[in-house]
Design a protein around this motif. Structure first.
Motif, PDB file in Angstrom:
ATOM      1  N   VAL A   1     -23.764  -6.492 -27.323  1.00  0.00           N
ATOM      2  CA  VAL A   1     -22.861  -7.617 -27.107  1.00  0.00           C
ATOM      3  C   VAL A   1     -23.585  -8.608 -26.212  1.00  0.00           C
ATOM      4  CG1 VAL A   1     -20.703  -8.407 -26.067  1.00  0.00           C
ATOM      5  CG2 VAL A   1     -20.743  -6.292 -27.402  1.00  0.00           C
ATOM      6  N   ILE A   2     -23.666  -9.866 -26.657  1.00  0.00           N
ATOM      7  CA  ILE A   2     -24.313 -10.918 -25.874  1.00  0.00           C
ATOM      8  C   ILE A   2     -23.235 -11.872 -25.388  1.00  0.00           C
ATOM      9  CG2 ILE A   2     -26.036 -12.756 -25.856  1.00  0.00           C
ATOM     10  CD1 ILE A   2     -27.509 -11.296 -28.077  1.00  0.00           C
ATOM     11  N   GLU A   3     -23.022 -11.908 -24.088  1.00  0.00           N
ATOM     12  CA  GLU A   3     -21.969 -12.722 -23.469  1.00  0.00           C
ATOM     13  C   GLU A   3     -22.518 -14.111 -23.175  1.00  0.00           C
ATOM     14  OE1 GLU A   3     -19.326 -14.757 -21.574  1.00  0.00           O
ATOM     15  OE2 GLU A   3     -21.112 -14.344 -20.370  1.00  0.00           O
ATOM     16  N   CYS A   4     -21.978 -15.132 -23.840  1.00  0.00           N
ATOM     17  CA  CYS A   4     -22.472 -16.496 -23.683  1.00  0.00           C
ATOM     18  C   CYS A   4     -21.381 -17.470 -23.261  1.00  0.00           C
ATOM     19  CB  CYS A   4     -23.082 -16.989 -24.999  1.00  0.00           C
ATOM     20  SG  CYS A   4     -24.516 -16.058 -25.556  1.00  0.00           S
TER      21      CYS A   4
ATOM     22  N   ALA B   1     -23.145  -8.581 -31.552  1.00  0.00           N
ATOM     23  CA  ALA B   1     -22.012  -9.494 -31.425  1.00  0.00           C
ATOM     24  C   ALA B   1     -22.366 -10.546 -30.383  1.00  0.00           C
ATOM     25  CB  ALA B   1     -20.750  -8.750 -31.015  1.00  0.00           C
ATOM     26  N   VAL B   2     -22.224 -11.804 -30.734  1.00  0.00           N
ATOM     27  CA  VAL B   2     -22.453 -12.909 -29.813  1.00  0.00           C
ATOM     28  C   VAL B   2     -21.098 -13.508 -29.459  1.00  0.00           C
ATOM     29  CG1 VAL B   2     -23.514 -15.165 -29.479  1.00  0.00           C
ATOM     30  CG2 VAL B   2     -24.734 -13.391 -30.762  1.00  0.00           C
ATOM     31  N   ILE B   3     -20.769 -13.495 -28.179  1.00  0.00           N
ATOM     32  CA  ILE B   3     -19.482 -14.003 -27.719  1.00  0.00           C
ATOM     33  C   ILE B   3     -19.690 -15.411 -27.176  1.00  0.00           C
ATOM     34  CG2 ILE B   3     -17.406 -13.461 -26.393  1.00  0.00           C
ATOM     35  CD1 ILE B   3     -18.399 -11.211 -28.308  1.00  0.00           C
ATOM     36  N   GLY B   4     -19.137 -16.380 -27.864  1.00  0.00           N
ATOM     37  CA  GLY B   4     -19.325 -17.784 -27.496  1.00  0.00           C
ATOM     38  C   GLY B   4     -20.191 -18.490 -28.515  1.00  0.00           C
TER      39      GLY B   4
END
Length: 349
Positions: free
Chosen positions: A237-240, A171-174
């Motif tokens: 989860v990748i927080e961007c 999941a990529v956030i942003g």
């Protein structure tokens, strides 16, 4: 640019951006100067414009770019005037303890001498960058495409830190430029990837970059959306976003045994709080990623040159250097994703 002076965007303080005339810089020993053909805006520059940056001083502005060698200093033999090149704004010293441990991104003097000022006609490239992170531009790449080498190197470094395997669900956030590069990397690896964002244009680009599902965070709680997409949640989860609430919440979105890559930076002094039970009993790993090493830059250039990553779609528009102040006013208002700034006009695409 005339014979004796050049235009240079100078950031003097938060939201104080001027376009000055400066003497054309001359390269010293081991240095070159590059005539900028394309510079790219980025989230780091926007954050610096808004509030400053702990690693980037005020002054000549911009750090993503590509162009042609305008002059070479004494001792430079591998590059020549007129050669099309691409570069990164930093290079490690190669001799300090972190460099000796293979962690060049943590070099003790990494930010002592940078190539800053790509929003300008000409930029000076320090000798350490000439030695390590200045490259001939692949002929088939446009200057705009080549200028993506630096942000893509940061993304490559993040994936090295993750140690991801092809079966991981992501999941990529942003869905800003960096988030989209992460989506593309996950898709390139054949992974199932969900993109979470708030802008329709970003979510549309995420689908075009290979996202298997998208979640509009304005309409759907990301936790519910990710459960719907993955059942027990994503493995990664990748927080961007660089948003405090996302940092705090991201560990709750992963599947048990998941990993969170904290990629989007927070302001200095931020102290996010995490649910200790979730981290402990769920064995959720928090992983940080900062900057890049030479191996990451080389991999980035290879991905661009091979066509494995073709990021030019995310360019919102082409803008003139004289318009640089208005560009950052637009970005500050949320207008546009990533602009290409062209000092010499569109003939140099």
């Amino acid at each position: 640019m005339n014979a004796v002076s050049a235009r240079q965007a100078v950031l003097r303080g938060p939201r104080v951006l001027d376009l000055d005339r400066i003497p054309i810089p001359r390269p010293g020993p081991g240095e070159v100067t590059v005539r900028i053909r394309a510079a790219l805006t980025c989230g780091t520059d926007l954050k610096t414009y808004r509030r400053g940056h702990p690693r980037l001083r005020y002054g000549p502005f911009g750090h993503e770019g590509a162009g042609d060698i305008a002059a070479v200093g004494p001792g430079v033999t591998l590059f020549h005037v007129g050669q099309a090149v691409v570069f990164t704004p930093t290079a490690a010293c190669g001799t300090c303890p972190p460099c000796g441990q293979g962690r060049e991104n943590l070099c003790a003097t990494l930010f002592d001498d940078m190539a800053l000022g790509t929003y300008g006609d000409v930029v000076r490239i320090p000798s350490r960058i000439v030695r390590r992170h200045l490259f001939p531009k692949p002929v088939h790449l446009s200057y705009i495409e080549a200028a993506f080498v630096e942000p893509l190197a940061c993304v490559v470094h993040g994936w090295r830190r993750l140690g991801a395997t092809n079966g991981d669900r992501v999941a990529v956030i942003g869905t800003g430029a960096i988030g989209l590069l992460h989506v593309r990397e996950a898709a390139r690896r054949g992974m199932e990837v969900a993109a979470v964002g708030r802008r329709p244009t970003g979510l549309d680009l995420a689908r075009r970059f290979g996202a298997t599902s998208t979640i509009d965070a304005k309409e759907t709680d990301p936790a519910l959306g990710l459960r719907a997409a993955f059942g027990d949640g994503p493995d990664i989860v990748i927080e961007c976003t660089g948003a405090m609430d996302v940092w705090r919440t991201a560990p709750s979105w992963t599947a048990p045994g998941g990993r969170v890559l904290l990629f989007g930076g927070l302001p200095s002094g931020s102290e996010p709080a995490f649910d200790a039970a979730r981290l402990h009993y769920g064995e959720v790993d928090l992983i940080s990623a900062f900057h890049y090493c030479t191996a990451d830059v080389m991999e980035s250039l290879h991905l661009l040159a091979s066509g494995a990553v073709a990021p030019a779609e995310m360019i919102t528009g082409l803008r003139a250097l004289d318009d640089v102040g208005a560009i950052f006013v637009d970005l500050d208002r949320g207008v546009g994703l990533k602009y290409a700034v062209l000092p010499e006009g569109t003939q140099w695409l």
